[in-house]
Design a protein around this motif. Structure first.
Motif, mmCIF file in Angstrom:
data_model
loop_
_atom_site.group_PDB
_atom_site.id
_atom_site.type_symbol
_atom_site.label_atom_id
_atom_site.label_comp_id
_atom_site.label_asym_id
_atom_site.label_seq_id
_atom_site.Cartn_x
_atom_site.Cartn_y
_atom_site.Cartn_z
ATOM 1 N N GLU A 69 45.582 38.644 53.213
ATOM 2 C CA GLU A 69 45.248 40.062 53.024
ATOM 3 C C GLU A 69 45.632 40.531 51.620
ATOM 4 O OE1 GLU A 69 45.699 41.671 57.640
ATOM 5 O OE2 GLU A 69 47.323 41.955 56.201
ATOM 6 N N LYS A 70 46.798 40.105 51.148
ATOM 7 C CA LYS A 70 47.236 40.505 49.802
ATOM 8 C C LYS A 70 46.324 39.913 48.735
ATOM 9 C CE LYS A 70 52.111 41.311 50.830
ATOM 10 N NZ LYS A 70 53.525 40.890 50.570
ATOM 11 N N ALA A 71 45.885 38.662 48.960
ATOM 12 C CA ALA A 71 44.982 38.025 48.006
ATOM 13 C C ALA A 71 43.656 38.767 47.952
ATOM 14 C CB ALA A 71 44.769 36.565 48.394
ATOM 15 N N GLU A 72 43.175 39.180 49.117
ATOM 16 C CA GLU A 72 41.907 39.915 49.170
ATOM 17 C C GLU A 72 42.039 41.287 48.516
ATOM 18 O OE1 GLU A 72 40.911 40.000 53.281
ATOM 19 O OE2 GLU A 72 40.272 37.900 53.352
ATOM 20 N N GLU A 73 43.177 41.948 48.721
ATOM 21 C CA GLU A 73 43.415 43.253 48.099
ATOM 22 C C GLU A 73 43.477 43.117 46.580
ATOM 23 O OE1 GLU A 73 46.971 44.711 49.824
ATOM 24 O OE2 GLU A 73 46.077 45.138 51.782
ATOM 25 N N ALA A 74 44.145 42.057 46.116
ATOM 26 C CA ALA A 74 44.255 41.835 44.673
ATOM 27 C C ALA A 74 42.881 41.552 44.063
ATOM 28 C CB ALA A 74 45.208 40.670 44.404
ATOM 29 N N ALA A 75 42.075 40.761 44.770
ATOM 30 C CA ALA A 75 40.737 40.444 44.274
ATOM 31 C C ALA A 75 39.868 41.699 44.224
ATOM 32 C CB ALA A 75 40.102 39.381 45.168
ATOM 33 N N ALA A 76 39.994 42.548 45.247
ATOM 34 C CA ALA A 76 39.218 43.784 45.290
ATOM 35 C C ALA A 76 39.622 44.726 44.158
ATOM 36 C CB ALA A 76 39.401 44.466 46.638
ATOM 37 N N ALA A 77 40.936 44.811 43.918
ATOM 38 C CA ALA A 77 41.436 45.670 42.844
ATOM 39 C C ALA A 77 40.969 45.175 41.485
ATOM 40 C CB ALA A 77 42.963 45.723 42.893
ATOM 41 N N GLU A 78 40.970 43.856 41.318
ATOM 42 C CA GLU A 78 40.512 43.270 40.049
ATOM 43 C C GLU A 78 39.027 43.537 39.834
ATOM 44 O OE1 GLU A 78 40.295 38.905 37.814
ATOM 45 O OE2 GLU A 78 41.384 39.137 39.714
#
Length: 245
Positions: free
Chosen positions: A228-237
């Motif tokens: 979930e954190k990886a997906e959030e980071a990718a979305a933010a990027e």
């Protein structure tokens, strides 16, 4: 932090002699501590709701004592939700606490089956220990296959039932039923720790396996959190790149 639902039996007596029973305190307390120490939120439900019966508390086990004296836990156990009214969407995992009574009220309970199926179908984690796996029987997933089909599991063994003198009381041998539904049942020596992880299903053989089941569930939940954190980071990027264009 994830939300974990712990489900308890509502059966207080078993057999013709009406032997007192209830949820196994060790099998509730040790996983509870693992979950709480990891920062997760623990909620309680039972088959009939209200205050579920409990088995004997080992006063020499500090974790059991802590569990029974914790004010938040006492409040949660005082009036548990009836499993049929529980919203599975609120939980990331469900853990089925053992106790011989589960052989009567976990098995075949439609409300419990729905909670387990819904949580597993959405990518959640399912755990059960000792007699708790009785609740896994007849659980169907969205594709129509049984949850147990092709899974490797552990549960209270036939030999352990004989050893504790319950083989003539129980309505069926749990290990045999699990095997009948397509699971591969792995048995360790009587009363030895035995935890089996099969995809997102974690099961344990007996009270000695309870903490181990919770630890393996915690590992799976940690993987979910990491993803979930990886997906959030990718979305933010991606959002930042879009704004920069």
């Amino acid at each position: 932090m994830k939300k974990i639902l712990m489900v308890l039996t509502s059966v207080s007596e078993i057999g013709e002699d009406k032997e007192p029973t209830g949820y196994n305190v060790a099998e509730a307390a040790h996983p509870w501590k693992v979950f709480r120490d990891s920062g997760h939120f623990v909620d309680f439900a039972s088959i009939k709701g209200g205050q579920p019966p409990r088995d004997t508390v080992d006063q020499d086990d500090p974790i059991q004592v802590q569990f029974t004296q914790d004010e938040t836990t006492r409040a949660g156990l005082y009036n548990t939700a009836r499993i049929e009214v529980v919203d599975p969407a609120q939980y990331d995992a469900v853990y089925l606490v053992g106790g011989h009574g589960t052989m009567w009220d976990f098995a075949g309970n439609a409300g419990l089956q729905k909670v387990i199926s819904d949580i597993y179908n959405k990518g959640g984690v399912v755990g059960a220990v000792c007699h708790g796996p009785a609740g896994l029987l007849d659980v169907e997933l969205h594709h129509g296959l049984k949850l147990l089909s092709g899974k490797t599991v552990a549960a209270f063994t036939n030999d352990e039932e004989v050893a504790v003198g319950k083989d003539k009381i129980i309505p069926f041998f749990l290990a045999d039923k699990l095997t009948e539904q397509g699971a591969t049942h792995i048995a360790a020596d009587n009363f030895e720790e035995n935890v089996q992880v099969s995809e997102r299903l974690v099961t344990g053989q007996n009270p000695a396996s309870a903490a181990g089941v919770a630890k393996e569930m915690e590992k799976l939940l940690a993987e979910v959190i990491h993803q979930e954190k990886a997906e959030e980071a990718a979305a933010a990027e991606a959002e930042a790149e879009a704004k920069a264009e």
